[in-house]
Write an enzyme that holds these catalytic residues in place. Sequence first.
Site, PDB file in Angstrom:
ATOM      1  N   HIS A  87     -20.390 -15.019  -3.325  1.00 48.68           N
ATOM      2  CA  HIS A  87     -20.420 -16.465  -3.007  1.00 48.68           C
ATOM      3  C   HIS A  87     -19.723 -17.285  -4.091  1.00 48.68           C
ATOM      4  CE1 HIS A  87     -23.600 -15.256  -0.169  1.00 48.68           C
ATOM      5  NE2 HIS A  87     -24.055 -14.538  -1.182  1.00 48.68           N
ATOM      6  N   GLU A 120       0.552 -18.680  -5.002  1.00 47.11           N
ATOM      7  CA  GLU A 120       0.346 -19.620  -3.898  1.00 47.11           C
ATOM      8  C   GLU A 120       1.294 -19.317  -2.744  1.00 47.11           C
ATOM      9  OE1 GLU A 120      -1.214 -23.257  -6.736  1.00 47.11           O
ATOM     10  OE2 GLU A 120       0.879 -23.164  -6.166  1.00 47.11           O
TER      11      GLU A 120
END
Length: 458
Positions: free
Chosen positions: A156, A290
């Site tokens: 998480h 990216e």
Amino acid sequence: MAKLWKGRFKAATHPVMEKINQSLPFDRELVEEDIRGSMAHAGMLAHVGLLARKDGREIAKGLKSILADVRAGKVPFRPDDEDVHMAVEAELTRRIGEPAKKLHTARSRNDQVATDLRLWTRAAQDRISGRLRGVMRALVQVAKRERGLVIPGFTHLQRAQPVLLAHHLLAYVEMFSRDRDRLRDCRARTNRLPLGSGALAGTTLPIDREYVRRELGFDGLCDNSMDAVSDRDFVVETLSCLALAAVHVSRLAEDVILWTSSEWGLAKLDDAWSTGSSIMPQKRNPDLLELARGKSARVIGSLATLLVLLKGLPMAYNKDLQEDKEPLFDAVRTIDIVLESLALFIPTLRFDRSAAAGMLKDGFLDATVLAEYLVERGLPFRSAHEASGKLVRVAEDGGRRLSDLTLDEMLAASSLFREDVFHRLDPARTPGSYVSAGGSGARDVDRAVARWEKRLSK
Ligand code: ARG
């Protein structure tokens, strides 16, 4: 030049129709495959006597000279050629005249394009598989170099348990290895020969498909001519493999982006692989990562395009299928350069050992080990979990770490604690005590690194 299918037409094609119909600007990518396919086909026609030996030799010579010119960058095609198949045939006619008109005997552009595309896809599968291997080798190289480096493992995106960086990197090696397995698996289904299927039904002429199969290195024949000319499941499967590989790449890219962010500072980007900002002088941006993450969208999009393209097609060939090429070519080109870059980039990543050590200190990464300590001493796991949780709360309330607690504070949570518990509470040493197979234990991970190194050296 007049159209090769002009016979039954009285009037000319509308220029806009020509424009929308034309595929040469993109299917010229298939030119080498098209010429190789035609060479094999002509060889077969001569072999079975459908073509005079002399004509066969003329055709072979002509095709060879076109191939040489294409390779030399002297592309001889006319911009008004409809597609690559017509362009090659038209050029052959310009070069050798009459015999060129016999090349299309017992063949349709439908089985021709399917053959070209399978040849192209097969080569692409092998190329991308090699690229994946390159990335795997780079990851293993860094895993070995950074042996022993412990970092926080996350769930998480919250600090969870300490892991070895090598273990984290090898997780991606496993993913890319499965990507290669999947490519190999769909290569076997790709590598079948459609040529000889004709337009859809086969031919009344006595061709020898086995001859062409051998010439072009296919493992078998497509067994149903209608299936052969109309399905593109081998493209879907390939794109599916590539899309999944791109998803794996994207996850890796995201991890590296986090690692190299100023918030984390776990690793540093090499100058050669980062870019600056035109306004903010201090910036060092992870553009490569990216782009790797972003370009995965195109590859996934290509897969979706092919699935939708095929969905409503009645048997057999339909011109919709001309739209199969650009998504495939684009996806292969995209993942190709992404993987090439990553293989070069990954070894340049520099990890900051003191930053890693700092990250281990906070976040109670040793809370699970603390619970397991109590289990070893006979406490049921649920109770151990609760005891450890209580101690986390005590430490957190006082702004301390678990290792800052006193034995008395521990004993208040469970009477089973002993002084030796403090030896367990250093997250930097925890990987030394993971013992389960496949876990982040130091010995296991070293072995996995060695195993991958050996597998990838072959
Ligand atoms: N350019 C076409 C394609 O890519 C070649 C096959 C055309 N066949 C036909 N009957 N129009 O699919």
